[in-house]
Design an enzyme around this catalytic site. Structure first.
Site, PDB file in Angstrom:
ATOM      1  CD  GLN A 228       2.902 -33.709 -33.538  1.00 31.68           C
ATOM      2  OE1 GLN A 228       2.116 -33.007 -34.187  1.00 31.68           O
ATOM      3  NE2 GLN A 228       3.817 -33.183 -32.750  1.00 31.68           N
TER       4      GLN A 228
ATOM      5  CB  VAL B 298       4.782 -49.274 -35.910  1.00 27.66           C
ATOM      6  CG1 VAL B 298       5.405 -49.414 -34.537  1.00 27.66           C
ATOM      7  CG2 VAL B 298       3.810 -48.119 -35.942  1.00 27.66           C
TER       8      VAL B 298
ATOM      9  CG  HIS C 137      10.160 -37.575 -38.660  1.00 27.83           C
ATOM     10  ND1 HIS C 137      11.152 -36.692 -39.025  1.00 27.83           N
ATOM     11  CD2 HIS C 137      10.792 -38.654 -38.140  1.00 27.83           C
ATOM     12  CE1 HIS C 137      12.328 -37.222 -38.743  1.00 27.83           C
ATOM     13  NE2 HIS C 137      12.147 -38.407 -38.211  1.00 27.83           N
TER      14      HIS C 137
END
Ligand code: NDP
Ligand code: MG
Length: 332
Positions: free
Chosen positions: A30, A87, A110
């Site tokens: 992305q 992470v 997200h």
């Protein structure tokens, strides 16, 4: 059924991005697409990409001067996190939270870390989501072709009073409003995304394909035929559904296949399967799944690594690799 409102180019204004510097954290799938599309839309972008790997090389090849996360966050009015979900909490605590400007925009592709409270932003920040519904390389390619991957946008915190306009402007700058933008919430996006990938797209499909393949092989049929029937043809069928729904698929297949669909589909996907889907959804909603996944990461992924190995050693993978190597058109 009420129709959801869709937002297109005319509903979004790039002026909301004027004068702002956006830090894109991560130059992976992305990240590279967002950074390049934003830049081509006239937005000031700073890319954060750690050194040592291919993504760092790629960022430099693409003309960026990648910096550390902390450095990019310091320079930016807007921080878009495109790091792996597992992470993000650590990077937030160590590099983002101590450096982010007051009243900045914090955005995601997200909702996982907000939905499951891994990241708890301060109240001065706008917290929004711009989630393309497609992989990064398509987000870039479609933008270059003058098209766009549809996006979801969501507002979790609206400190500036302009959070939704900002999200729509960002979606426009990466091409999303060409495909169509739909508003959601962090909760809805996260829960439906996790459910879809586990039940249908990844978990369900992989085991459906494999069970069919093994059933034929164990009955003594040639594995190559089992592969074509139960795996290769999935794409051909899904393409028909994608283009024209179940109607187009049923129109294209034989009546024998269609009759088999009606008598056998429900024999396999029984009410018990749907009942278990509801349990899966409940585990997602309660945070049980998220906790397990975060725990798995803390302990070095013992289950994940074992499962990945088991799947990669399946017969269908070996047969498939050999057959696909002869199909020149899918090599790319
Ligand atoms: P990728 O795995 O492709 O890229 C992750 C990036 O983060 C890489 O640049 C990687 O650098 C960097 N990175 C990884 N670990 C660290 C770390 N510990 N510290 C600093 N940088 C790190 O991720 P995606 O682009 O797939 O996903 C990013 C976000 O987008 C996620 O929130 C995901 O849910 C969301 N998303 C993804 C979609 C997709 O199709 N891929 C679709 C929609 C949303 P390095 O190369 O050095 O490891
Ligand atoms: Mg998904």
């Amino acid at each position: 059924m009420t129709e959801a409102k869709m937002y297109y180019d005319n509903d979004a204004d790039l002026n909301f991005l004027k004068g702002k510097t956006i830090a894109v954290l991560g130059y992976g799938s992305q990240g590279h697409a967002h950074a390049l599309n934003l830049k081509d839309s006239g937005v000031n972008v700073v890319v954060a990409q750690r050194s040592g790997g291919d993504n760092h090389k790629k960022a430099i090849e693409d003309g960026w001067k990648p910096v550390s996360v902390a450095e990019a966050v310091k320079q930016a009015d807007w921080v878009h996190i495109l790091l792996p979900d597992e992470v993000q909490r650590k990077v937030w605590e160590e590099d983002i939270k101590p450096n982010i400007k007051k009243n900045a925009v914090l955005s995601f592709a997200h909702g996982f870390n907000i939905r499951f409270q891994q990241i708890v932003p301060t109240s001065d920040l706008d917290v929004i989501m711009i989630a393309p519904k497609g992989p990064g390389h398509l987000v870039r390619r479609q933008y270059e072709e003058g098209k766009g991957v549809p996006c979801l946008v969501a507002v979790e915190q609206n400190a500036s009073g302009k959070a939704k306009d900002l999200a729509l402007a960002y979606a426009k700058a990466i091409g999303g409003t060409k495909g169509g933008v739909l508003e959601t919430t962090f909760k809805e996006e996260t829960e439906t995304d996790l459910f879809g990938e586990q039940s249908v797209l990844c978990g369900g499909l992989v085991e459906l394909i494999n069970s069919g393949f093994e059933t034929l092989v164990e009955a003594g049929y040639q594995p190559e035929i089992a592969y074509f029937e139960c795996c290769h043809e999935v794409k051909l069928i899904v393409d028909l559904i994608f283009e024209g729904g179940l109607g187009k698929m049923n129109y294209s297949i034989s009546d024998t296949a269609e009759y088999g669909e009606y008598v056998t589909g429900k024999r396999l996907i029984t009410p018990a399967v749907k009942a278990e889907m509801k349990n899966v959804l409940a585990d997602i909603q309660s945070g049980k799944f998220a906790n397990k996944w975060l725990e798995e990461n803390k302990t070095g992924r013992p289950f994940f690594n074992k499962a990945r190995k088991e799947v990669s050693e399946r017969m269908i993978e070996k047969i498939g690799a050999r057959l696909r190597s002869k199909m020149s058109w899918i090599k790319k």
